[in-house]
Design an enzyme around this catalytic site. Structure first.
Site, PDB file in Angstrom:
ATOM      1  N   SER A 116      52.650  41.899  50.775  1.00 11.82           N
ATOM      2  CA  SER A 116      51.166  42.897  50.100  1.00 11.82           C
ATOM      3  C   SER A 116      50.719  42.264  51.129  1.00 11.82           C
ATOM      4  CB  SER A 116      51.303  42.553  48.727  1.00 11.82           C
ATOM      5  OG  SER A 116      50.364  42.968  48.484  1.00 11.82           O
ATOM      6  N   TYR A 140      50.334  37.810  40.846  1.00 17.47           N
ATOM      7  CA  TYR A 140      51.946  39.001  41.606  1.00 17.47           C
ATOM      8  C   TYR A 140      51.565  38.347  42.740  1.00 17.47           C
ATOM      9  CZ  TYR A 140      52.452  43.257  44.550  1.00 17.47           C
ATOM     10  OH  TYR A 140      52.781  44.088  45.056  1.00 17.47           O
ATOM     11  N   LYS A 144      54.130  36.848  46.282  1.00 17.08           N
ATOM     12  CA  LYS A 144      54.603  37.434  47.162  1.00 17.08           C
ATOM     13  C   LYS A 144      54.287  35.735  48.279  1.00 17.08           C
ATOM     14  CE  LYS A 144      55.033  41.118  46.127  1.00 17.08           C
ATOM     15  NZ  LYS A 144      57.240  42.229  46.232  1.00 17.08           N
TER      16      LYS A 144
HETATM   17  N1  UFG Z   1      41.397  53.111  40.882  1.00 20.16           N
HETATM   18  C1  UFG Z   1      40.703  53.943  39.864  1.00 20.16           C
HETATM   19  N2  UFG Z   1      41.060  54.653  39.166  1.00 20.16           N
HETATM   20  C2  UFG Z   1      43.069  54.268  38.416  1.00 20.16           C
HETATM   21  C3  UFG Z   1      43.811  53.523  39.363  1.00 20.16           C
HETATM   22  C4  UFG Z   1      42.865  53.490  40.862  1.00 20.16           C
HETATM   23  O1  UFG Z   1      39.206  53.767  40.322  1.00 20.16           O
HETATM   24  O2  UFG Z   1      43.430  55.230  37.586  1.00 20.16           O
HETATM   25  C5  UFG Z   1      40.614  52.740  41.754  1.00 20.16           C
HETATM   26  C6  UFG Z   1      41.306  50.884  41.862  1.00 20.16           C
HETATM   27  O3  UFG Z   1      39.561  49.773  41.136  1.00 20.16           O
HETATM   28  C7  UFG Z   1      40.887  51.032  43.172  1.00 20.16           C
HETATM   29  C8  UFG Z   1      42.007  51.657  44.403  1.00 20.16           C
HETATM   30  O4  UFG Z   1      41.087  52.682  42.649  1.00 20.16           O
HETATM   31  O5  UFG Z   1      39.802  50.366  43.705  1.00 20.16           O
HETATM   32  C9  UFG Z   1      43.425  51.758  44.832  1.00 20.16           C
HETATM   33  O6  UFG Z   1      43.533  51.094  43.115  1.00 20.16           O
HETATM   34  P1  UFG Z   1      45.530  51.526  43.108  1.00 20.16           P
HETATM   35  O7  UFG Z   1      45.528  50.997  41.984  1.00 20.16           O
HETATM   36  O8  UFG Z   1      45.810  52.199  43.726  1.00 20.16           O
HETATM   37  O9  UFG Z   1      45.624  49.590  44.511  1.00 20.16           O
HETATM   38  P2  UFG Z   1      45.360  48.578  44.790  1.00 20.16           P
HETATM   39  O10 UFG Z   1      44.379  48.600  46.018  1.00 20.16           O
HETATM   40  O11 UFG Z   1      44.517  47.995  43.255  1.00 20.16           O
HETATM   41  O12 UFG Z   1      47.107  47.748  44.944  1.00 20.16           O
HETATM   42  C10 UFG Z   1      47.576  47.890  45.667  1.00 20.16           C
HETATM   43  C11 UFG Z   1      48.897  47.945  45.619  1.00 20.16           C
HETATM   44  C12 UFG Z   1      48.705  46.357  45.219  1.00 20.16           C
HETATM   45  C13 UFG Z   1      48.550  45.356  45.886  1.00 20.16           C
HETATM   46  C14 UFG Z   1      46.944  45.565  46.256  1.00 20.16           C
HETATM   47  C15 UFG Z   1      46.600  44.503  47.616  1.00 20.16           C
HETATM   48  O13 UFG Z   1      49.453  48.771  44.249  1.00 20.16           O
HETATM   49  O14 UFG Z   1      50.114  46.273  44.921  1.00 20.16           O
HETATM   50  O15 UFG Z   1      47.254  46.821  46.909  1.00 20.16           O
HETATM   51  O16 UFG Z   1      45.564  44.077  47.238  1.00 20.16           O
HETATM   52  F1  UFG Z   1      48.847  43.746  44.964  1.00 20.16           F
END
Ligand code: UFG
Length: 322
Positions: A116, A140, A144
């Site tokens: 990841s 998490y 990894k």
């Molecule tokens: N977000 C919102 N509202 C939501 C969900 C997400 O505003 O309901 C925002 C988050 O704060 C973030 C962006 O949208 O800024 C993307 O969020 P995601 O949860 O879709 O993805 P992440 O970037 O947080 O996480 C992803 C993977 C993880 C991994 C990470 C790498 O899903 O498994 O990238 O750092 F760890």
């Protein structure tokens, strides 16, 4: 060639199984169905087993002559990993150790690992290249990172050959409509927006509005799950052809802010998001953007579906049906 796919009933695992079957591989799926779904099994032989149990893994290797392993099975919720790190170390680390031990005992030495972007932590330089310092900021990501370290040591000592694939933001659904994303609870941005637009997620929030980005919301690198799946099969082919171990980023090399994703989702669905801002999530960084040049060169990987329009359209088609 018989390929063992752990977590083959999960989101990325199931799309990869589909690609493997299309390319003539025999597939054995092992999943404990804690987050995998029977409806995401599109073929192959399915074994319900838990990788924390060494005896159950040994049985699989005794019954099947496995040529290579693709290891997807893992817990993936960053927030939960802060609250219950032990659960993450037991599921993500112990399972990998058990699996590798059994593989080596059976002389199976080819391994593809679901890593990841979380291994990098807060980026010091964008786009992130594979030699960027590794400094995971949540349990998490640490699991990894630790498995990657173990793989490097095992490959030196025991001749294991592996490809570790560092995913950025996996998104979208099978363009043929057979597979898609089914997480419970759903935490990812694109499904959360689409579920909101279907009336199933009234509390949708944008987490943070004062990031140092042009519109104040976080920028991420969204990569279509079918393109991700393809990269796994290409990586497997390289290993089967005898190549050395490798670590690769898998992203689209293009970033979109949360508000840009919402705008595109509104355009595709013809519906309106009720935008409410909430606090930032713990550990969310302003920008995550990959350089995927190494994957393109080393695998000959081409992205076919990773433009934002196709990602959201395929996800929308899936969520409307489920
Ligand atoms: N977000 C919102 N509202 C939501 C969900 C997400 O505003 O309901 C925002 C988050 O704060 C973030 C962006 O949208 O800024 C993307 O969020 P995601 O949860 O879709 O993805 P992440 O970037 O947080 O996480 C992803 C993977 C993880 C991994 C990470 C790498 O899903 O498994 O990238 O750092 F760890």
């Amino acid at each position: 060639m018989k390929i063992l796919v752990t977590g083959g009933a999960g989101y990325i695992g199931s799309h990869t199984v589909k690609d493997l079957l299309k390319h003539g591989y025999e597939v054995v799926i092992v999943d404990n169905f804690s987050s995998g779904h029977p409806e995401l099994v599109c073929g192959g032989q399915v074994i319900q087993a838990d990788l924390r149990n060494k005896e159950q893994i040994a049985d699989i290797f005794r019954q099947h002559k496995i040529d290579a392993v693709l290891h997807f099975a893992a817990l993936i919720q960053v927030g939960e990993s802060y609250q219950d790190p032990q659960k993450y170390y037991l599921h993500n680390l112990l399972t990998s150790l058990n699996l590798l031990e059994t593989m080596l005992r059976h002389q199976v030495k080819q391994f593809i690992f679901s890593s990841s972007a979380a291994v990098y932590g807060a980026p010091q330089k964008i786009p992130i290249e594979e030699n960027h310092p590794l400094n995971p900021v949540n349990p998490y990501g640490t699991t990894k990172f630790m498995v990657e370290k173990i793989l490097a040591d095992y490959s030196r000592a025991y001749g294991l050959r592996y490809v570790s694939l560092r995913y950025f933001n996996a998104a979208g659904a099978d363009p043929e409509g057979e597979l898609g994303e089914l997480h419970s609870p759903e935490t990812h941005l694109i499904p959360n927006i689409l579920l909101h637009l279907l009336g199933k997620n009234p509390d949708f929030q944008v987490f943070g509005h004062d990031f140092p980005t042009p519109d104040g919301t976080a920028i991420r690198d969204y990569i279509h799950v079918t393109d991700l799946a393809r990269a796994h099969v290409l990586a497997l082919e390289r290993l089967l052809a005898g190549s050395d171990s490798q670590v690769l980023n898998l992203g689209s090399s293009r970033g979109y802010s949360v508000l840009e994703v919402i705008k595109e989702a509104e355009k595709i669905t013809g519906r309106k998001v009720n935008i409410k801002f909430g606090p930032k999530r713990l550990g969310d960084v302003p920008v995550l953007l990959a350089s995927s040049r190494l994957a393109e060169d080393w695998l000959g990987w081409e992205r076919k579906y990773s433009d934002l329009e196709t990602i959201i359209r395929t996800a929308w088609e899936w969520h409307q049906k489920h």
